[in-house]
Every structure is written in structure tokens, then in C-alpha cells.
Design a protein around this motif. Structure first.
Motif, short mmCIF file in Angstrom:
data_model
loop_
_atom_site.label_atom_id
_atom_site.label_comp_id
_atom_site.label_asym_id
_atom_site.label_seq_id
_atom_site.Cartn_x
_atom_site.Cartn_y
_atom_site.Cartn_z
N GLU A 132 -30.47 53.04 53.02
CA GLU A 132 -31.24 54.27 53.06
C GLU A 132 -31.95 54.45 51.74
O GLU A 132 -31.42 54.14 50.69
CB GLU A 132 -30.32 55.47 53.30
N LEU A 133 -33.17 54.95 51.81
CA LEU A 133 -33.93 55.25 50.60
C LEU A 133 -33.57 56.65 50.13
O LEU A 133 -33.45 57.57 50.93
CB LEU A 133 -35.43 55.20 50.88
N VAL A 134 -33.38 56.79 48.85
CA VAL A 134 -33.14 58.09 48.26
C VAL A 134 -34.48 58.61 47.77
O VAL A 134 -35.17 57.93 47.02
CB VAL A 134 -32.13 57.99 47.09
N ARG A 135 -34.87 59.78 48.22
CA ARG A 135 -36.16 60.34 47.86
C ARG A 135 -35.98 61.67 47.16
O ARG A 135 -34.92 62.26 47.17
CB ARG A 135 -37.02 60.54 49.10
N GLY A 136 -37.07 62.13 46.57
CA GLY A 136 -37.06 63.42 45.91
C GLY A 136 -36.29 63.39 44.61
O GLY A 136 -36.20 62.38 43.92
N ARG A 137 -35.71 64.51 44.27
CA ARG A 137 -35.02 64.67 42.99
C ARG A 137 -33.89 63.66 42.81
O ARG A 137 -33.63 63.20 41.70
CB ARG A 137 -34.49 66.09 42.91
N LEU A 157 -39.95 59.15 38.11
CA LEU A 157 -40.89 58.05 38.23
C LEU A 157 -41.73 58.06 36.97
O LEU A 157 -42.61 58.90 36.80
CB LEU A 157 -41.77 58.26 39.48
N HIS A 158 -41.42 57.18 36.05
CA HIS A 158 -42.09 57.16 34.76
C HIS A 158 -43.48 56.55 34.85
O HIS A 158 -43.74 55.68 35.69
CB HIS A 158 -41.26 56.37 33.74
N ILE A 188 -55.20 56.61 41.93
CA ILE A 188 -55.25 55.84 40.68
C ILE A 188 -53.87 55.59 40.08
O ILE A 188 -53.71 54.67 39.29
CB ILE A 188 -56.20 56.48 39.64
N THR A 189 -52.87 56.41 40.45
CA THR A 189 -51.48 56.17 40.03
C THR A 189 -50.57 56.48 41.22
O THR A 189 -51.03 56.91 42.27
CB THR A 189 -51.05 57.06 38.84
N SER A 220 -50.66 67.05 39.79
CA SER A 220 -50.14 67.88 38.71
C SER A 220 -49.39 67.03 37.67
O SER A 220 -49.44 67.33 36.47
CB SER A 220 -49.25 69.00 39.24
N SER A 221 -48.73 65.97 38.12
CA SER A 221 -48.06 65.06 37.17
C SER A 221 -49.08 64.34 36.31
O SER A 221 -48.89 64.17 35.10
CB SER A 221 -47.19 64.05 37.91
N MET A 222 -50.18 63.91 36.93
CA MET A 222 -51.23 63.24 36.16
C MET A 222 -51.86 64.21 35.16
O MET A 222 -52.10 63.85 34.00
CB MET A 222 -52.30 62.66 37.09
N GLN A 223 -52.13 65.44 35.60
CA GLN A 223 -52.71 66.44 34.70
C GLN A 223 -51.77 66.72 33.52
O GLN A 223 -52.20 66.76 32.37
CB GLN A 223 -52.99 67.72 35.46
#
Length: 118
Positions: free
Chosen positions: A43-48, A53-54, A89-90, A95-98
Motif C-alpha cells: 500500500e502507498l502511504v499518502r499525505g502527511r 517531499l523535498h 514544472i515540479t 503554494s509549495s513552489m511559491q
């Protein structure tokens, strides 16, 4: 319990804690817990729970190029970064990019003044 896992029922459905294991370990863990031949569905763990994600150096460079290619747009505005997200582009949201631009990459006033020859 072992019959459910052998049938491929996700561990979360059995009330067991779920973690992401490397593929090579899944079979070994299943065999240790439930006997030979048992299978646990990955199973994939998603979210927090997945962790942060650096940004990579390549993504930082992509942000610099994006701003340079859009000189008429305010680099702290929402529109520029929403378009960057749509362009993909990433791997990050707008908001993370900003935030990355404003807090880490944006040249300081002194650097901008020096670049403008002031």
C-alpha cells in the motif's frame, strides 16, 4: 488472519498498522508473520504520513527558469505559481513552489539592486 492476507486483503482492513516496505521485504515479512506462501498487498502511504517531499536542485533551477521566462508576472503572485503547477514544472503544488521561491530562492533586495546596476 493469515487466510485474509493470503487472499490479498490489505493489512489496513485487518486493523493492522500499515507502512510502506521495500518490495524485496514484503514477501519476507509476510512469510514471517503468516507462514510460507502468505502475501501482503503493498500500500502507498499518502499525505502527511508519507513525509515531506523535498525540493531537488533541478526543481530549484526549474523555479528560477520559470520566473525568468515570465518577467511581466509578479513573482510573489498566485497566478504565476498556479500556471507553474498546471505546467508540471515540479512535483509540488503551487503554494509549495511559491513558498520555496519566497523563502529560499528569491534574490534579496540588495542582490536585485546590484543586478540592476544601482
Amino acid at each position: 488472519s493469515s487466510a485474509a492476507c493470503a487472499a490479498g486483503v490489505p493489512a489496513a482492513d485487518l486493523g493492522m498498522p500499515v507502512a510502506r516496505l521495500p518490495s524485496a521485504m514484503v514477501g519476507a515479512v509476510a512469510s514471517d508473520l503468516f507462514g510460507a506462501g502468505a502475501v501482503i498487498k503493498e500500500e502507498l502511504v499518502r499525505g502527511r504520513a508519507a513525509g515531506r517531499l523535498h525540493f531537488t536542485g533541478e526543481e530549484d533551477q526549474a523555479l528560477r527558469q520559470w520566473v525568468a521566462l515570465h518577467p511581466g508576472e509578479p513573482d510573489q503572485g498566485k497566478k504565476l505559481w498556479e500556471e507553474a503547477e498546471q505546467a508540471g514544472i515540479t512535483r509540488h503544488g503551487w503554494s509549495s513552489m511559491q513558498n520555496r521561491w519566497r523563502r529560499q530562492l528569491m534574490p534579496s533586495r540588495a542582490e536585485r539592486a546590484a543586478g540592476a546596476g544601482l
